[in-house]
Design a protein around this motif. Structure first.
Motif, PDB file in Angstrom:
ATOM      1  N   GLN A  13       6.476 -27.651   4.401  1.00  0.00           N
ATOM      2  CA  GLN A  13       5.994 -26.298   4.651  1.00  0.00           C
ATOM      3  C   GLN A  13       6.904 -25.272   4.007  1.00  0.00           C
ATOM      4  N   ALA A  14       6.353 -24.116   3.721  1.00  0.00           N
ATOM      5  CA  ALA A  14       7.141 -23.030   3.154  1.00  0.00           C
ATOM      6  C   ALA A  14       8.342 -22.742   4.055  1.00  0.00           C
ATOM      7  N   SER A  84      14.732 -23.347   1.322  1.00  0.00           N
ATOM      8  CA  SER A  84      13.834 -22.182   1.295  1.00  0.00           C
ATOM      9  C   SER A  84      12.696 -22.372   0.303  1.00  0.00           C
ATOM     10  N   GLN A  86       9.158 -22.580  -1.475  1.00  0.00           N
ATOM     11  CA  GLN A  86       7.983 -21.721  -1.453  1.00  0.00           C
ATOM     12  C   GLN A  86       6.839 -22.411  -2.185  1.00  0.00           C
ATOM     13  N   PRO A  87       5.606 -21.982  -1.955  1.00  0.00           N
ATOM     14  CA  PRO A  87       4.479 -22.608  -2.653  1.00  0.00           C
ATOM     15  C   PRO A  87       4.638 -22.627  -4.177  1.00  0.00           C
ATOM     16  N   ASP A  88       5.316 -21.639  -4.739  1.00  0.00           N
ATOM     17  CA  ASP A  88       5.545 -21.621  -6.186  1.00  0.00           C
ATOM     18  C   ASP A  88       6.450 -22.745  -6.659  1.00  0.00           C
ATOM     19  N   ASP A  89       7.122 -23.412  -5.732  1.00  0.00           N
ATOM     20  CA  ASP A  89       7.974 -24.544  -6.099  1.00  0.00           C
ATOM     21  C   ASP A  89       7.178 -25.842  -6.231  1.00  0.00           C
ATOM     22  N   THR A  90       5.909 -25.785  -5.916  1.00  0.00           N
ATOM     23  CA  THR A  90       5.058 -26.965  -6.051  1.00  0.00           C
ATOM     24  C   THR A  90       4.982 -27.396  -7.504  1.00  0.00           C
ATOM     25  N   THR A 115       5.185 -30.780  -3.024  1.00  0.00           N
ATOM     26  CA  THR A 115       4.120 -29.855  -2.661  1.00  0.00           C
ATOM     27  C   THR A 115       4.586 -29.019  -1.478  1.00  0.00           C
ATOM     28  N   VAL A 116       4.537 -27.706  -1.648  1.00  0.00           N
ATOM     29  CA  VAL A 116       4.955 -26.791  -0.598  1.00  0.00           C
ATOM     30  C   VAL A 116       3.720 -26.043  -0.099  1.00  0.00           C
ATOM     31  N   SER A 117       3.423 -26.209   1.162  1.00  0.00           N
ATOM     32  CA  SER A 117       2.251 -25.560   1.743  1.00  0.00           C
ATOM     33  C   SER A 117       2.641 -24.224   2.369  1.00  0.00           C
ATOM     34  N   SER A 118       1.703 -23.300   2.321  1.00  0.00           N
ATOM     35  CA  SER A 118       1.981 -21.958   2.864  1.00  0.00           C
ATOM     36  C   SER A 118       1.630 -21.863   4.337  1.00  0.00           C
TER      37      SER A 118
END
Length: 118
Positions: A13-14, A84, A86-90, A115-118
């Motif tokens: 998760q984010a 920390s 973030q979804p942009d790190d996916t 995969t980072v979920s928001s």
């Protein structure tokens, strides 16, 4: 030949953290630099961090303060501690190795999905 195997990817998760590992095997004696890259869908591959055999490290500005690279020479292993997230790190995260004195990377791992979920 050098084989690189990444591990530690997954779904988070984010705001969460992950620790990636990359183990090098084979003819590793002339490998000087081990690095992390990532590639998100539709984007170019992005450099993240590097670790030289002598101990010097470097981080891309985009991840400074959130990512940390470390290395255990005796195990030919590098780690990428990511905080920390973030979804942009996916992205798919890749490990790469290059020989001493070279600027291009000779060997690449198969990648591990983060995969980072928001």
């Amino acid at each position: 030949q050098v084989q690189l195997v990444e591990s530690g990817g997954g779904l988070v998760q984010a705001g969460g953290s992950l620790r990636l590992a990359c183990a090098a095997s084979g003819s590793t004696s002339h490998i000087s630099t081990l690095s992390w890259f990532r590639q998100a869908p539709g984007k170019q591959r992005e450099f993240l961090a590097q670790s030289a055999r002598g101990g010097a490290t470097g981080l891309a500005d985009s991840v400074k303060g959130r990512f940390t690279i470390s290395r255990i020479n005796t195990k030919n292993t590098i780690y990428l501690e990511m905080d920390s997230l973030q979804p942009d790190d996916t992205a798919v995260y890749y490990c790469a190795a290059r020989h001493e004195g070279k600027t291009e990377y000779d060997f690449w791992g198969q990648g591990t999905q983060v995969t980072v979920s928001s």
